[in-house]
Write a protein that holds these residues in place. Structure first.
Motif, PDB file in Angstrom:
ATOM      1  N   UNK A  29       0.835  -1.196   0.000  1.00 25.81           N
ATOM      2  CA  UNK A  29       0.000   0.000   0.000  1.00 25.81           C
ATOM      3  C   UNK A  29       0.877   1.256   0.000  1.00 25.81           C
ATOM      4  N   UNK A  30       0.408   2.301  -0.717  1.00 25.23           N
ATOM      5  CA  UNK A  30       1.167   3.552  -0.701  1.00 25.23           C
ATOM      6  C   UNK A  30       1.113   4.148   0.709  1.00 25.23           C
ATOM      7  N   UNK A  31       2.224   4.770   1.094  1.00 21.48           N
ATOM      8  CA  UNK A  31       2.330   5.353   2.435  1.00 21.48           C
ATOM      9  C   UNK A  31       1.624   6.713   2.467  1.00 21.48           C
ATOM     10  N   UNK A  32       0.862   6.948   3.516  1.00 19.93           N
ATOM     11  CA  UNK A  32       0.137   8.208   3.669  1.00 19.93           C
ATOM     12  C   UNK A  32       0.871   9.071   4.695  1.00 19.93           C
ATOM     13  N   UNK A  33       1.358  10.239   4.240  1.00 17.62           N
ATOM     14  CA  UNK A  33       2.146  11.135   5.098  1.00 17.62           C
ATOM     15  C   UNK A  33       1.274  12.341   5.451  1.00 17.62           C
ATOM     16  N   UNK A  34       0.978  12.492   6.730  1.00 16.98           N
ATOM     17  CA  UNK A  34      -0.079  13.421   7.156  1.00 16.98           C
ATOM     18  C   UNK A  34       0.458  14.527   8.065  1.00 16.98           C
ATOM     19  N   UNK A  35      -0.183  15.709   7.995  1.00 12.95           N
ATOM     20  CA  UNK A  35       0.334  16.858   8.745  1.00 12.95           C
ATOM     21  C   UNK A  35      -0.165  16.897  10.185  1.00 12.95           C
ATOM     22  N   UNK A  36       0.641  17.501  11.066  1.00 18.60           N
ATOM     23  CA  UNK A  36       0.192  17.753  12.445  1.00 18.60           C
ATOM     24  C   UNK A  36       0.867  19.022  12.953  1.00 18.60           C
ATOM     25  N   UNK A  37       0.055  20.003  13.293  1.00 11.28           N
ATOM     26  CA  UNK A  37       0.584  21.257  13.851  1.00 11.28           C
ATOM     27  C   UNK A  37       0.575  21.266  15.365  1.00 11.28           C
ATOM     28  N   UNK A  38      -0.150  20.315  15.950  1.00 16.09           N
ATOM     29  CA  UNK A  38      -0.225  20.233  17.417  1.00 16.09           C
ATOM     30  C   UNK A  38      -0.235  18.761  17.820  1.00 16.09           C
ATOM     31  N   UNK A  39       0.080  18.470  19.082  1.00 17.85           N
ATOM     32  CA  UNK A  39      -0.024  17.077  19.540  1.00 17.85           C
ATOM     33  C   UNK A  39      -1.428  16.505  19.332  1.00 17.85           C
ATOM     34  N   UNK A  40      -2.470  17.328  19.505  1.00 15.65           N
ATOM     35  CA  UNK A  40      -3.836  16.830  19.300  1.00 15.65           C
ATOM     36  C   UNK A  40      -4.035  16.415  17.847  1.00 15.65           C
ATOM     37  N   UNK A  41      -3.492  17.205  16.911  1.00 11.50           N
ATOM     38  CA  UNK A  41      -3.616  16.863  15.490  1.00 11.50           C
ATOM     39  C   UNK A  41      -2.820  15.601  15.167  1.00 11.50           C
ATOM     40  N   UNK A  42      -1.657  15.438  15.822  1.00 14.10           N
ATOM     41  CA  UNK A  42      -0.868  14.207  15.607  1.00 14.10           C
ATOM     42  C   UNK A  42      -1.678  12.983  16.028  1.00 14.10           C
ATOM     43  N   UNK A  43      -2.303  13.067  17.187  1.00 17.75           N
ATOM     44  CA  UNK A  43      -3.102  11.921  17.647  1.00 17.75           C
ATOM     45  C   UNK A  43      -4.285  11.683  16.705  1.00 17.75           C
ATOM     46  N   UNK A  44      -4.898  12.784  16.237  1.00 21.01           N
ATOM     47  CA  UNK A  44      -6.027  12.646  15.311  1.00 21.01           C
ATOM     48  C   UNK A  44      -5.578  11.957  14.021  1.00 21.01           C
ATOM     49  N   UNK A  45      -4.374  12.327  13.529  1.00 16.90           N
ATOM     50  CA  UNK A  45      -3.856  11.733  12.285  1.00 16.90           C
ATOM     51  C   UNK A  45      -3.608  10.241  12.462  1.00 16.90           C
ATOM     52  N   UNK A  46      -2.933   9.892  13.555  1.00 18.12           N
ATOM     53  CA  UNK A  46      -2.620   8.478  13.808  1.00 18.12           C
ATOM     54  C   UNK A  46      -3.920   7.679  13.958  1.00 18.12           C
ATOM     55  N   UNK A  47      -4.852   8.218  14.737  1.00 12.96           N
ATOM     56  CA  UNK A  47      -6.117   7.504  14.979  1.00 12.96           C
ATOM     57  C   UNK A  47      -6.938   7.352  13.696  1.00 12.96           C
ATOM     58  N   UNK A  48      -6.765   8.297  12.742  1.00 11.15           N
ATOM     59  CA  UNK A  48      -7.543   8.254  11.501  1.00 11.15           C
ATOM     60  C   UNK A  48      -6.889   7.364  10.441  1.00 11.15           C
ATOM     61  N   UNK A  49      -5.674   6.847  10.735  1.00 15.22           N
ATOM     62  CA  UNK A  49      -5.079   5.896   9.802  1.00 15.22           C
ATOM     63  C   UNK A  49      -3.831   6.371   9.079  1.00 15.22           C
ATOM     64  N   UNK A  50      -3.196   7.432   9.599  1.00 13.11           N
ATOM     65  CA  UNK A  50      -1.942   7.887   8.974  1.00 13.11           C
ATOM     66  C   UNK A  50      -0.859   6.828   9.168  1.00 13.11           C
ATOM     67  N   UNK A  51      -0.093   6.542   8.089  1.00 17.06           N
ATOM     68  CA  UNK A  51       1.065   5.675   8.270  1.00 17.06           C
ATOM     69  C   UNK A  51       2.208   6.472   8.889  1.00 17.06           C
ATOM     70  N   UNK A  52       2.269   7.760   8.496  1.00 18.66           N
ATOM     71  CA  UNK A  52       3.367   8.631   8.909  1.00 18.66           C
ATOM     72  C   UNK A  52       2.792  10.016   9.181  1.00 18.66           C
ATOM     73  N   UNK A  53       3.349  10.699  10.185  1.00 19.44           N
ATOM     74  CA  UNK A  53       2.921  12.067  10.498  1.00 19.44           C
ATOM     75  C   UNK A  53       4.148  12.965  10.437  1.00 19.44           C
ATOM     76  N   UNK A  54       4.016  14.142   9.838  1.00 19.46           N
ATOM     77  CA  UNK A  54       5.138  15.085   9.855  1.00 19.46           C
ATOM     78  C   UNK A  54       4.752  16.321  10.647  1.00 19.46           C
ATOM     79  N   UNK A  55       5.741  16.838  11.394  1.00 21.46           N
ATOM     80  CA  UNK A  55       5.484  17.993  12.256  1.00 21.46           C
ATOM     81  C   UNK A  55       6.794  18.745  12.479  1.00 21.46           C
ATOM     82  N   UNK A  56       6.740  19.845  13.238  1.00 17.41           N
ATOM     83  CA  UNK A  56       7.942  20.658  13.424  1.00 17.41           C
ATOM     84  C   UNK A  56       8.007  21.239  14.821  1.00 17.41           C
TER      85      UNK A  56
END
Lengths: 166, 332
Positions: free
Chosen positions: B1-28
Motif C-alpha cells: 500500500x502507498x504510504x500516507x504522510x499526514x500533517x500535524x501542527x499540534x499534539x492533538x492533530x498528531x493523535x487525530x492523524x494516527x487515529x484516523x489511519x496515517x502511516x506517517x505524520x510530519x510535524x515541526x
C-alpha cells in the motif's frame, strides 16, 4: 433562533462571573493553552456570537470573561474579534469543523490582531475541550448526571455540537 | 500500500492523524526551523517525544520538518533541532538546505534524511546529487511536475519519492517567495512563514470583507462569499489598461484553489511513487481527521484496484474548489 428568545435570566454581570469560573477551571486543567498563546495571552478577544444576545470579552491571561448586552454602546475595547454563529463556534471548539474551512466559507470572520486569533485557535484546538464535560465537572452529584442528560438532549434538539467529536 | 504522510501542527492533530489511519505524520518544532512557524502552532521538545511515542505505539512513524534555510551565524538553532529530532526518536528529518543536510549526515550518520520540497529538486541529476552526496533516502517532489515527468524521474533514481496529493498550492518554486518577503520583510524560507499573521489585517469596509498583507489590499469579497488565504499569489488585482486591451481585474498569479489529486492516485502508484503527502500543518485536528480518513480509504482502494472516491473534501479546500495542479498540466 436565540435572538427570538426572551432576554437571558442571568444579568451580564452574573453571566460574566459564571463564564469566568469556567474559564479559570479550563485554564487550570489545561496549562498548555496559556503557554501556546505566549504573548497573545494578554490580548482581549471579543467573541461576537451573532445569534446570541450578549457579546463576550475574553482575557485569557487574566482568566476573565465579561458579558455585554449587544444593544449597549460602545462595544467593549478589544484587540481581536471573532464573529460567527453559535453553531460554528461550538463545532470548531469540539473538533467537528475546521476553523480555516469556516473562515473560507465566510461562516466565521475575524478582525484586529490576526496573530492573536491564530494563536487562540491553535491553543484551543490542541486542548481538545469538551464543554459538556467541563460543565458537568462544575456541578455536584447528582446535578452532574442531570446536566449531562440535559446537554445530550439539547444537542439532539438544537443540532449544536456540545461535546468533543475528535 | 502507498504510504500516507499526514500533517500535524499540534499534539492533538498528531493523535487525530494516527487515529484516523496515517502511516506517517510530519510535524515541526515551535520555532523558525520549519516552514509553518505560526502563532500557537507546533511542538515543544517534550511534546515531540510524546508524539513520537504515541505514533510508535500504534505502528505509525513521525518525520520532523526542519526545512527552512539557516541564517548565517544562527546555524546552531537548526543544528539543535536536528539533534533533538534524533533524540526524540523521529523516523527521519525533512531538510532543504545543503549545508544543514551535510551537517546532519556528518553528525547523525544513523538518522534517516528526506529532502524537503523546499529544496525544489525537480530532475534526476539534482536528486541523485543529494542521494550520492548525503545519503538522502527520500525526495519530496515539487508540485510542478506531471505524472509522466514523475515516472521519468523514478526510472533514473534509486531513492523513494513522495508527492503532494491534497492541500494548499504554492505558485513559487516551493516557498522561494519574493512576494511575501517584499510585502512583509519576513521570508517564508528563513522565518518559516508565508503571509505572517502579524502582517495580515482583515476588515469590513462598506459591507465587504477586505484582507491586507503589509498594508497591501489582497482581496475584497462580498460578505458570506468564499474567502481564500491572505497570500499575494492568490490575490485579486487590477491590471491597468494597455494599448491592446482594457483594464482587467482577476487572480493574476493563481486562482484560490487547492490541490486534490485523489483521482490520480492509481497513476501515481504506477509511476513508482512511494508516499502521498497531505498539506496542512496549520489546519485543525478536525481537518486532519477528515482528510486522513478519506485518503486512507483512497490508498486502500488503490491497493485493491477499486475506483477512487471523489469530491468528499471540497468544503475543506481553500476557495472551496480543487485542482489536480501540475500533475495533469491543465493548470493555468
Amino acid at each position: 433562533m436565540l435572538r427570538r428568545l426572551p432576554a437571558p435570566p442571568l444579568s451580564p454581570a452574573l453571566a460574566g462571573r459564571a463564564l469566568s469560573a469556567l474559564l479559570r477551571r479550563i485554564a487550570r486543567r489545561n496549562p498548555a493553552i496559556l503557554s501556546r498563546l505566549g504573548p497573545h495571552g494578554a490580548a482581549r478577544f471579543l467573541i461576537d456570537v451573532t445569534d446570541a444576545p450578549l457579546l463576550l470579552l475574553m482575557e485569557p491571561q487574566a482568566q476573565r470573561m465579561t458579558a455585554h448586552r449587544r444593544s449597549a454602546a460602545p462595544v467593549p475595547g478589544h484587540d481581536a474579534a471573532i464573529r460567527g454563529r453559535l453553531a460554528a463556534f461550538l463545532a470548531m471548539l469540539h473538533g467537528s469543523e475546521d476553523g480555516d474551512a469556516l473562515f473560507f466559507s465566510g461562516e466565521l470572520a475575524i478582525a484586529g490582531d490576526t496573530s492573536a486569533v491564530l494563536a487562540l485557535r491553535n491553543a484551543l484546538d490542541d486542548a481538545e475541550l469538551d464543554l459538556t464535560a467541563e460543565l458537568e465537572a462544575l456541578a455536584r452529584p447528582p446535578l452532574d448526571v442531570w446536566l449531562r442528560r440535559m446537554m445530550a438532549a439539547a444537542a439532539r434538539r438544537s443540532g449544536y455540537v456540545l461535546s468533543r467529536e475528535v | 500500500m502507498m504510504e500516507l504522510v499526514c500533517p500535524a501542527g499540534t499534539p492533538a492533530a498528531l493523535r487525530a492523524a494516527v487515529d484516523a489511519g496515517a502511516h506517517t505524520v510530519y510535524c515541526g518544532f515551535a520555532d523558525e526551523t520549519n516552514a509553518r512557524n505560526f502563532p500557537g502552532l507546533n511542538f515543544s521538545r517534550p511534546e515531540m517525544a510524546e508524539g513520537v511515542a504515541y505514533a510508535k505505539a500504534r505502528g505509525a512513524r513521525v518525520l520532523v520538518a526542519i526545512n527552512t534555510f539557516p541564517r548565517a551565524g544562527e546555524q546552531a538553532l537548526w543544528h539543535r533541532a536536528v539533534a533533538d529530532a534524533h533524540g526524540a526518536g523521529a523516523h527521519a528529518v525533512i531538510l532543504a538546505d545543503p549545508g544543514l543536510i551535510a551537517h546532519a549526515a556528518d553528525t547523525h550518520p544513523d538518522l534517516r534524511l528526506h529532502l524537503s520540497v523546499q529544496a525544489a529538486a525537480a530532475n534526476p541529476d539534482a536528486i541523485n546529487f543529494y542521494a550520492e552526496s548525503f545519503g538522502i533516502r527520500r525526495v519530496v517532489l515539487p508540485r510542478v511536475l506531471t505524472v509522466e515527468e514523475i515516472t521519468a524521474i523514478n526510472r533514473e533514481i534509486d531513492i523513494e519519492t513522495e508527492v503532494f496529493v491534497f492541500g494548499g498550492l504554492c505558485v513559487m518554486a516551493e516557498g522561494r517567495c519574493s512576494l511575501s518577503s517584499w510585502a512583509t520583510g519576513l521570508s517564508p524560507n528563513m522565518n518559516g512563514v508565508c503571509s505572517p499573521a502579524s502582517h495580515v489585517v482583515y476588515d469590513e469596509v462598506a459591507g465587504q470583507n477586505e484582507a491586507r498583507l503589509g498594508g497591501l489590499l489582497i482581496h475584497r469579497t462580498p460578505k458570506g462569499a468564499p474567502v481564500p488565504y491572505p497570500t499575494l499569489c492568490k490575490g485579486c488585482f487590477t491590471a491597468p489598461a494597455t494599448d491592446t486591451g482594457p483594464a482587467q481585474t482577476g487572480h493574476i498569479f493563481e486562482d484560490p484553489v487547492s490541490l486534490d489529486a485523489t483521482e490520480l492516485i492509481p497513476r501515481l502508484q504506477r509511476a513508482g511513487v512511494t508516499a502521498l503527502k497531505i498539506e496542512g500543518r496549520q489546519r485543525s485536528r478536525a481537518y486532519v481527521a477528515q482528510v486522513v480518513r478519506a485518503f486512507r480509504a483512497a490508498v486502500e482502494a488503490a491497493e485493491a484496484g477499486a475506483p477512487m472516491p471523489a469530491g468528499l473534501l471540497a468544503k475543506l479546500t481553500e476557495g472551496q474548489s480543487a485542482t489536480t495542479g501540475a500533475y495533469a498540466k491543465t493548470w493555468r
